[in-house]
Write a protein that holds these residues in place. Sequence first.
Motif, PDB file in Angstrom:
ATOM      1  N   LEU A 145       0.816  -1.210   0.000  1.00 45.47           N
ATOM      2  CA  LEU A 145       0.000   0.000   0.000  1.00 45.47           C
ATOM      3  C   LEU A 145       0.853   1.263   0.000  1.00 45.47           C
ATOM      4  N   SER A 146       2.157   1.102  -0.149  1.00 40.43           N
ATOM      5  CA  SER A 146       3.053   2.249  -0.208  1.00 40.43           C
ATOM      6  C   SER A 146       3.217   2.710  -1.657  1.00 40.43           C
ATOM      7  N   ASN A 147       3.820   3.873  -1.825  1.00 40.26           N
ATOM      8  CA  ASN A 147       4.104   4.399  -3.158  1.00 40.26           C
ATOM      9  C   ASN A 147       5.519   4.969  -3.191  1.00 40.26           C
ATOM     10  N   CYS A 148       6.485   4.170  -2.765  1.00 43.15           N
ATOM     11  CA  CYS A 148       7.867   4.626  -2.677  1.00 43.15           C
ATOM     12  C   CYS A 148       8.388   5.017  -4.050  1.00 43.15           C
ATOM     13  N   THR A 149       9.136   6.100  -4.093  1.00 47.75           N
ATOM     14  CA  THR A 149       9.598   6.618  -5.375  1.00 47.75           C
ATOM     15  C   THR A 149      10.690   5.767  -6.014  1.00 47.75           C
ATOM     16  N   PHE A 150      11.284   4.842  -5.239  1.00 43.48           N
ATOM     17  CA  PHE A 150      12.396   4.042  -5.758  1.00 43.48           C
ATOM     18  C   PHE A 150      11.989   2.628  -6.159  1.00 43.48           C
ATOM     19  N   CYS A 151      10.745   2.227  -5.874  1.00 42.42           N
ATOM     20  CA  CYS A 151      10.369   0.809  -5.945  1.00 42.42           C
ATOM     21  C   CYS A 151       9.683   0.437  -7.248  1.00 42.42           C
ATOM     22  N   ALA A 152      10.237  -0.564  -7.930  1.00 41.32           N
ATOM     23  CA  ALA A 152       9.615  -1.094  -9.145  1.00 41.32           C
ATOM     24  C   ALA A 152       8.712  -2.281  -8.837  1.00 41.32           C
ATOM     25  N   THR A 153       8.884  -2.891  -7.670  1.00 37.82           N
ATOM     26  CA  THR A 153       8.066  -4.046  -7.321  1.00 37.82           C
ATOM     27  C   THR A 153       6.599  -3.649  -7.213  1.00 37.82           C
ATOM     28  N   LYS A 154       6.332  -2.450  -6.698  1.00 40.21           N
ATOM     29  CA  LYS A 154       4.945  -1.970  -6.616  1.00 40.21           C
ATOM     30  C   LYS A 154       4.339  -1.879  -8.012  1.00 40.21           C
ATOM     31  N   ILE A 320      22.112  -3.680   3.274  1.00 40.47           N
ATOM     32  CA  ILE A 320      22.575  -2.425   2.680  1.00 40.47           C
ATOM     33  C   ILE A 320      22.538  -2.532   1.160  1.00 40.47           C
ATOM     34  N   SER A 321      21.911  -1.550   0.525  1.00 38.81           N
ATOM     35  CA  SER A 321      21.856  -1.512  -0.937  1.00 38.81           C
ATOM     36  C   SER A 321      22.344  -0.162  -1.435  1.00 38.81           C
ATOM     37  N   GLN A 322      23.135  -0.182  -2.483  1.00 40.52           N
ATOM     38  CA  GLN A 322      23.438   1.066  -3.181  1.00 40.52           C
ATOM     39  C   GLN A 322      22.255   1.384  -4.089  1.00 40.52           C
ATOM     40  N   PHE A 323      21.813   2.640  -4.071  1.00 41.29           N
ATOM     41  CA  PHE A 323      20.664   3.006  -4.895  1.00 41.29           C
ATOM     42  C   PHE A 323      20.949   2.748  -6.365  1.00 41.29           C
ATOM     43  N   TRP A 324      19.954   2.145  -7.010  1.00 40.33           N
ATOM     44  CA  TRP A 324      20.032   1.946  -8.454  1.00 40.33           C
ATOM     45  C   TRP A 324      18.674   2.320  -9.038  1.00 40.33           C
ATOM     46  N   PRO A 325      18.622   3.230 -10.031  1.00 39.36           N
ATOM     47  CA  PRO A 325      17.329   3.683 -10.557  1.00 39.36           C
ATOM     48  C   PRO A 325      16.572   2.573 -11.273  1.00 39.36           C
ATOM     49  N   ARG A 326      15.337   2.334 -10.850  1.00 36.25           N
ATOM     50  CA  ARG A 326      14.492   1.333 -11.475  1.00 36.25           C
ATOM     51  C   ARG A 326      13.669   1.991 -12.562  1.00 36.25           C
ATOM     52  N   PRO A 327      13.656   1.448 -13.764  1.00 35.25           N
ATOM     53  CA  PRO A 327      12.878   2.042 -14.858  1.00 35.25           C
ATOM     54  C   PRO A 327      11.411   2.229 -14.466  1.00 35.25           C
ATOM     55  N   GLY A 328      10.883   3.407 -14.776  1.00 35.80           N
ATOM     56  CA  GLY A 328       9.478   3.686 -14.508  1.00 35.80           C
ATOM     57  C   GLY A 328       9.192   4.296 -13.162  1.00 35.80           C
ATOM     58  N   THR A 329      10.212   4.429 -12.303  1.00 34.76           N
ATOM     59  CA  THR A 329       9.992   4.999 -10.971  1.00 34.76           C
ATOM     60  C   THR A 329      10.323   6.492 -10.968  1.00 34.76           C
ATOM     61  N   LYS A 330       9.748   7.208  -9.998  1.00 34.22           N
ATOM     62  CA  LYS A 330      10.008   8.646  -9.867  1.00 34.22           C
ATOM     63  C   LYS A 330      11.482   8.930  -9.588  1.00 34.22           C
ATOM     64  N   ALA A 331      12.105   8.083  -8.768  1.00 32.26           N
ATOM     65  CA  ALA A 331      13.504   8.313  -8.407  1.00 32.26           C
ATOM     66  C   ALA A 331      14.432   8.174  -9.606  1.00 32.26           C
ATOM     67  N   ALA A 332      14.035   7.420 -10.606  1.00 31.29           N
ATOM     68  CA  ALA A 332      14.858   7.251 -11.803  1.00 31.29           C
ATOM     69  C   ALA A 332      14.926   8.539 -12.613  1.00 31.29           C
ATOM     70  N   GLU A 333      13.951   9.421 -12.412  1.00 29.95           N
ATOM     71  CA  GLU A 333      13.903  10.693 -13.147  1.00 29.95           C
ATOM     72  C   GLU A 333      14.731  11.776 -12.463  1.00 29.95           C
TER      73      GLU A 333
END
Length: 424
Positions: A145-154, A320-333
């Motif tokens: 039910l979240s809308n995290c800007t980094f998550c492609a699983t949602k 621990i994860s290094q951020f990696w932009p997921r296609p289609g997410t807000k954080a990728a922009e």
Amino acid sequence: MKVLIKTWGCAASQSDSEIMAGLLAQAGHQLVERDEDADVVIANTCTVKNRVEVDELKEINKLKSENKKVIATGCLVQDKKHLDKLNGISYIGLNSQDEIAKYVDEVARGEVVHVFSDKKLDRAGLPRVRSNPVVETIQILQGCLSNCTFCATKLAKGNTYSFSEARILAQAESAIKAGCKEVWLTSQDNGTYGIDRKTNIAKLLQKICKLDGNFFIRNGMSNPQWVKKFLPELIQVYKNEKMFRFLHIPVQSGSDKVLRDMRRGYTVEDFKKIIDWFRKNIPEITICTDIICGFPTETAEDFNETLELIKWLRPDAVNISQFWPRPGTKAAEMKQLSGAEKKERSRQLTRLCDEITLKQNEKRIGRTCKAVVDEKNEDGTFVARNASYKPILLKDKLKLGNLITVRIKSAETKYLVGDFISKV
């Protein structure tokens, strides 16, 4: 038909593979463990970790180049952003996995299948082949039910669809009667279980605790924004002797600004209150959290706030994860940090976490505790878990499922080392 299942990703993905294996076995197919033995290979994919999809796509296309018949499935397929890289390869969506035996037959005949379904698939109670004979992994919902800007699983799994409580309880009861000593509840976010059914994860855990048998329950990852809504109820059920004292609660950052940019739905103070309540009521609780290093808007000051939070938290384990932009997410922009900066922050955080987790483990040296043997290593050693779900390495000859008493003689960063004393 000989079928190999390759799996990437989380416990829910592993559970999907167990279910597909169960359905295939039920249909008369033979499960194999080597590429060269397989008539059909099922690639069950993930979109969560760093550049995992790159490795998955390489592996899938390598199999195709070797003239293997492949069916791709999982989150990488479901979010549909990589389908152009699966030319000539069969793929099915997450909600079609219950028909995997049919698609294996079609692909084996030389057909290329592309299937997605909008149906709601309740995975609880479906046939399965356990990867560990004493551990039953039960998926309790799909989505979050979240809308995290980094998550492609949602993007792949959508909003929470909680599975039937009756089916979950029936699966747990059947597994316990079959000899399972651990029941793991897993999903993208256990904290959202039941919100669409006017219940919650605490109530579900209470009902599983009431099942007959000598077993332990591991509650999977739950995000703070949902845990805080039913915290007293959850703590109460964690006091039950059948519950592992294990809390996986991802904070992701120690900066409120970054948490807002991530759209996490809670503050650092919210997270701290949850931890304080758990530690006050359950002193032996094991705390596991997740941190993303190098989110696009994370400044050096924000990262220092994360380091300070970890010093305060004193976690037992940190993913621990290094951020990696997921296609289609807000954080990728967003404008991205350099790879070098992300790597350096990850190194700093890893060093700090290793120091803390080792100290946490060293506190247990000399203690005697009860544990359940739940894993056998390739070198013949065993791993047991105590009531706090701490892994204890044992060199004694044991059997999976043994309930034992052990004495902790030393500690490492990731695990304890113990001596077997007696069976319980």
